[in-house]
Design a protein around this motif. Structure first.
Motif, PDB file in Angstrom:
ATOM      1  N   VAL A   1      55.613  32.194  22.582  1.00 53.56           N
ATOM      2  CA  VAL A   1      54.427  32.988  22.911  1.00 53.56           C
ATOM      3  C   VAL A   1      54.150  32.941  24.412  1.00 53.56           C
ATOM      4  N   MET A   2      54.313  31.774  25.027  1.00 54.23           N
ATOM      5  CA  MET A   2      54.062  31.652  26.465  1.00 54.23           C
ATOM      6  C   MET A   2      55.065  32.461  27.284  1.00 54.23           C
ATOM      7  N   ARG A   3      56.300  32.514  26.837  1.00 59.27           N
ATOM      8  CA  ARG A   3      57.285  33.345  27.537  1.00 59.27           C
ATOM      9  C   ARG A   3      56.898  34.825  27.422  1.00 59.27           C
ATOM     10  N   THR A   4      56.408  35.204  26.244  1.00 58.81           N
ATOM     11  CA  THR A   4      55.970  36.590  26.037  1.00 58.81           C
ATOM     12  C   THR A   4      54.743  36.906  26.890  1.00 58.81           C
ATOM     13  N   LEU A   5      53.830  35.948  27.005  1.00 55.97           N
ATOM     14  CA  LEU A   5      52.647  36.140  27.846  1.00 55.97           C
ATOM     15  C   LEU A   5      53.059  36.382  29.294  1.00 55.97           C
ATOM     16  N   ALA A   6      54.019  35.597  29.777  1.00 53.92           N
ATOM     17  CA  ALA A   6      54.487  35.780  31.152  1.00 53.92           C
ATOM     18  C   ALA A   6      55.071  37.177  31.348  1.00 53.92           C
ATOM     19  N   LYS A   7      55.815  37.658  30.364  1.00 60.28           N
ATOM     20  CA  LYS A   7      56.384  39.011  30.438  1.00 60.28           C
ATOM     21  C   LYS A   7      55.268  40.058  30.448  1.00 60.28           C
ATOM     22  N   LEU A   8      54.232  39.832  29.650  1.00 59.45           N
ATOM     23  CA  LEU A   8      53.074  40.736  29.646  1.00 59.45           C
ATOM     24  C   LEU A   8      52.435  40.772  31.027  1.00 59.45           C
ATOM     25  N   HIS A   9      52.241  39.594  31.618  1.00 56.91           N
ATOM     26  CA  HIS A   9      51.618  39.524  32.937  1.00 56.91           C
ATOM     27  C   HIS A   9      52.464  40.233  33.995  1.00 56.91           C
ATOM     28  N   LYS A  10      53.768  40.060  33.934  1.00 60.59           N
ATOM     29  CA  LYS A  10      54.649  40.744  34.892  1.00 60.59           C
ATOM     30  C   LYS A  10      54.498  42.266  34.777  1.00 60.59           C
ATOM     31  N   ALA A  11      54.395  42.738  33.545  1.00 58.30           N
ATOM     32  CA  ALA A  11      54.250  44.182  33.319  1.00 58.30           C
ATOM     33  C   ALA A  11      52.868  44.684  33.720  1.00 58.30           C
ATOM     34  N   SER A  12      51.908  43.763  33.897  1.00 55.69           N
ATOM     35  CA  SER A  12      50.515  44.142  34.147  1.00 55.69           C
ATOM     36  C   SER A  12      50.153  44.236  35.617  1.00 55.69           C
ATOM     37  N   PHE A  13      50.950  43.649  36.488  1.00 56.58           N
ATOM     38  CA  PHE A  13      50.525  43.433  37.868  1.00 56.58           C
ATOM     39  C   PHE A  13      50.097  44.704  38.608  1.00 56.58           C
ATOM     40  N   ASP A  14      50.768  45.806  38.402  1.00 58.15           N
ATOM     41  CA  ASP A  14      50.460  47.021  39.165  1.00 58.15           C
ATOM     42  C   ASP A  14      49.414  47.921  38.509  1.00 58.15           C
ATOM     43  N   PHE A  15      48.925  47.520  37.340  1.00 58.37           N
ATOM     44  CA  PHE A  15      47.969  48.378  36.631  1.00 58.37           C
ATOM     45  C   PHE A  15      46.671  48.537  37.419  1.00 58.37           C
ATOM     46  N   LYS A  16      46.269  47.505  38.112  1.00 68.90           N
ATOM     47  CA  LYS A  16      45.019  47.540  38.871  1.00 68.90           C
ATOM     48  C   LYS A  16      45.036  48.683  39.887  1.00 68.90           C
ATOM     49  N   GLU A  17      46.165  48.827  40.593  1.00 70.59           N
ATOM     50  CA  GLU A  17      46.265  49.887  41.595  1.00 70.59           C
ATOM     51  C   GLU A  17      46.356  51.264  40.934  1.00 70.59           C
ATOM     52  N   VAL A  18      47.139  51.353  39.873  1.00 68.25           N
ATOM     53  CA  VAL A  18      47.310  52.631  39.176  1.00 68.25           C
ATOM     54  C   VAL A  18      45.993  53.100  38.558  1.00 68.25           C
ATOM     55  N   TYR A  19      45.247  52.159  37.981  1.00 71.47           N
ATOM     56  CA  TYR A  19      43.992  52.512  37.306  1.00 71.47           C
ATOM     57  C   TYR A  19      42.857  52.708  38.304  1.00 71.47           C
ATOM     58  N   GLY A  20      43.038  52.167  39.519  1.00 72.43           N
ATOM     59  CA  GLY A  20      41.994  52.305  40.533  1.00 72.43           C
ATOM     60  C   GLY A  20      40.867  51.315  40.380  1.00 72.43           C
ATOM     61  N   ALA A  21      41.148  50.162  39.755  1.00 74.74           N
ATOM     62  CA  ALA A  21      40.114  49.151  39.535  1.00 74.74           C
ATOM     63  C   ALA A  21      39.908  48.324  40.798  1.00 74.74           C
ATOM     64  N   LYS A  22      38.666  47.903  41.029  1.00 71.74           N
ATOM     65  CA  LYS A  22      38.333  47.048  42.168  1.00 71.74           C
ATOM     66  C   LYS A  22      37.492  45.878  41.668  1.00 71.74           C
ATOM     67  N   PRO A  23      38.146  44.822  41.133  1.00 74.36           N
ATOM     68  CA  PRO A  23      37.425  43.682  40.567  1.00 74.36           C
ATOM     69  C   PRO A  23      36.568  42.930  41.569  1.00 74.36           C
ATOM     70  N   GLY A  24      36.843  43.067  42.865  1.00 71.59           N
ATOM     71  CA  GLY A  24      36.051  42.369  43.883  1.00 71.59           C
ATOM     72  C   GLY A  24      36.683  41.048  44.292  1.00 71.59           C
ATOM     73  N   GLN A  25      36.165  40.492  45.370  1.00 71.93           N
ATOM     74  CA  GLN A  25      36.730  39.264  45.924  1.00 71.93           C
ATOM     75  C   GLN A  25      35.948  38.018  45.526  1.00 71.93           C
ATOM     76  N   THR A  26      34.751  38.176  44.976  1.00 71.12           N
ATOM     77  CA  THR A  26      33.958  37.026  44.567  1.00 71.12           C
ATOM     78  C   THR A  26      34.703  36.233  43.500  1.00 71.12           C
ATOM     79  N   SER A  27      34.601  34.920  43.582  1.00 73.17           N
ATOM     80  CA  SER A  27      35.284  34.069  42.607  1.00 73.17           C
ATOM     81  C   SER A  27      34.789  34.381  41.197  1.00 73.17           C
ATOM     82  N   LEU A  28      35.664  34.939  40.396  1.00 74.53           N
ATOM     83  CA  LEU A  28      35.298  35.274  39.016  1.00 74.53           C
ATOM     84  C   LEU A  28      35.039  34.015  38.211  1.00 74.53           C
TER      85      LEU A  28
END
Length: 331
Positions: A112-139
Motif C-alpha cells: 500500500v505504501m508503494r502504491t501511495l508513493a506512486k499516487l503522490h508522484k502522479a499528483s505533483f503537477d495537478f496543483k498547477e494544472v488545476y490552478g490551486a493556490k493553497p498558500g504559504q502559511t504552515s498548514l
C-alpha cells in the motif's frame, strides 16, 4: 442508506443485475461491471475537483483509483425525490489491507505504501494544472492550533460540568498531560517555522480500509475527504493507524517508510513534518472530539477503552518517534 436510493441508478446507462448493502453505501453489479452508490453531502465544487484529480492521475498513468460515473445529464451528482445527493463510482471486488499481524502488515502495508508513493508522484503537477493556490502559511500549524482551541474548550466544559460520568472523571484526570503535550508540540512547530513541503491534493483519509487488493494490484478508494496539504499527511495517517493496531512496533514503521521510499524519496523537510505529526497527541484529540460532539446522555464504554489503550501505548509511541522518525531524519 435509504432503500429508495437505488432508484437513482435509473439515471445511469447501466443495466443493474443486483444490489447489496455495504458499509455506508450500496454495491451494484451491472452489465458494465461493479459500481458503488454513495450518498454525498459535500460541495459541488469539491466534487468537481475530485473528478478532475482522478482524471488527471489516470492521464499520468496511475490507474489504480476509483472513477466517477456521470448520469444521463452528464452530471456527477444525482438527487432522489427527497433531494438527497448521490454519486456513483467504479468499484473492484477485493479484500481490504490487513491492519494486524506483523507478517500481514509487512506484506500488505508495504504494498500500500508503494502504491501511495506512486499516487503522490502522479499528483505533483495537478496543483498547477488545476490552478490551486493553497498558500504559504504552515498548514500543519493551522491544524494544530485549531485542535488546541477545541481541546481547551472541552477542558473548560469538563471543569464547569457538575455531575460527571465515570468516563468524564477518567478523561479529566488524564487531560492535562495530553493538553500540555499538544501545546508544547505546537509551540515548537511555530518557533521553528517548519515550511510546507510538497503540498498536493492528498487523499485525506488514507486508511487501511480504503486500500483494496484485487488481481495482484492495490486499488485506492474513497477520495471524498481529499484536501490540499503536505504529502506527509497521507503517509502519517496510514503509518499511525497501522502502528496503533500493532503496538507501535518500530520495525514495522521503518519497513513502511522504506517501502514508500522505494518509489519516492523523503526529504529533510518531510522528516520534520512527520516528526511533528507523530509527536502531536492526535489520538487524544480524536477521543475528546468524538466525546464532545456526540450525545452525552449515554457515553459508550468504548470511549474509556480507547483512552486506556492510548495511555498504555504512550511510552511505546514516544519510543517509535525516537527510533523511526528522529534517527532516520536526524530531527
Amino acid at each position: 442508506m435509504k432503500p429508495r436510493a437505488v432508484n437513482v441508478l435509473e439515471r445511469y446507462d447501466l443495466e443493474v443485475l443486483r444490489t447489496w448493502r455495504v458499509r455506508g453505501a450500496i454495491l451494484c453489479e451491472t452489465d458494465k461491471g461493479l459500481f458503488i452508490l454513495k450518498e454525498y453531502n459535500g460541495s459541488a465544487e469539491k466534487l468537481l475537483m475530485q473528478d478532475a484529480f482522478l482524471t488527471f492521475i489516470r492521464k499520468q498513468g496511475f490507474l489504480q483509483a476509483e472513477e466517477f460515473l456521470k448520469n444521463e445529464d452528464g452530471e456527477l451528482l444525482s438527487r432522489d425525490v427527497e433531494g438527497c445527493g448521490y454519486i456513483v463510482k467504479t468499484y473492484v471486488e477485493g479484500r481490504e489491507c490487513s491492519p494486524v499481524g506483523v507478517r500481514e502488515v509487512l506484506s500488505d502495508g508495504c504494498a500500500v505504501m508503494r502504491t501511495l508513493a506512486k499516487l503522490h508522484k502522479a499528483s505533483f503537477d495537478f496543483k498547477e494544472v488545476y490552478g490551486a493556490k493553497p498558500g504559504q502559511t504552515s498548514l500543519l500549524l493551522k491544524e494544530f492550533e485549531k485542535h488546541n482551541r477545541e481541546l481547551k474548550k472541552v477542558q473548560r466544559f469538563l471543569k464547569e460540568k457538575g455531575q460527571k460520568s465515570d468516563f468524564e472523571h477518567f478523561l479529566q484526570q488524564n487531560y492535562d498531560i495530553f493538553l500540555e503535550q499538544a501545546l508544547t508540540v505546537t509551540k515548537q512547530l511555530k518557533e521553528e517555522e517548519v515550511e510546507n513541503g510538497n503540498v498536493i491534493l492528498c487523499h485525506g483519509d488514507f486508511q487501511y480500509h480504503n486500500a483494496l487488493f484485487s488481481e495482484g494490484n492495490v486499488w485506492l478508494m474513497n477520495f471524498e475527504r481529499c484536501v490540499w496539504d503536505d504529502r506527509t499527511r497521507d503517509i502519517y495517517h496510514f503509518v499511525r493507524k497501522m502502528s496503533e493496531k500493532n503496538d507501535w512496533l518500530p520495525e514495522m514503521g521503518k519497513a513502511l517508510l522504506n517501502a514508500y521510499e522505494k518509489e519516492l524519496a523523503l526529504t529533510p523537510v518531510d522528516g520534520r513534518q512527520l516528526y511533528y505529526r507523530f509527536s502531536y497527541p492526535e489520538k487524544f484529540w480524536k477521543i475528546v472530539n468524538y466525546y464532545y460532539n456526540r450525545g452525552k446522555a449515554f457515553i459508550p464504554d468504548k470511549n474509556r477503552e480507547k483512552l486506556e489503550v492510548l495511555l498504555e501505548q504512550e511510552e511505546k509511541r514516544n519510543t517509535f518517534v525516537e527510533n523511526v522518525i528522529v534517527k532516520r531524519f536526524l530531527v
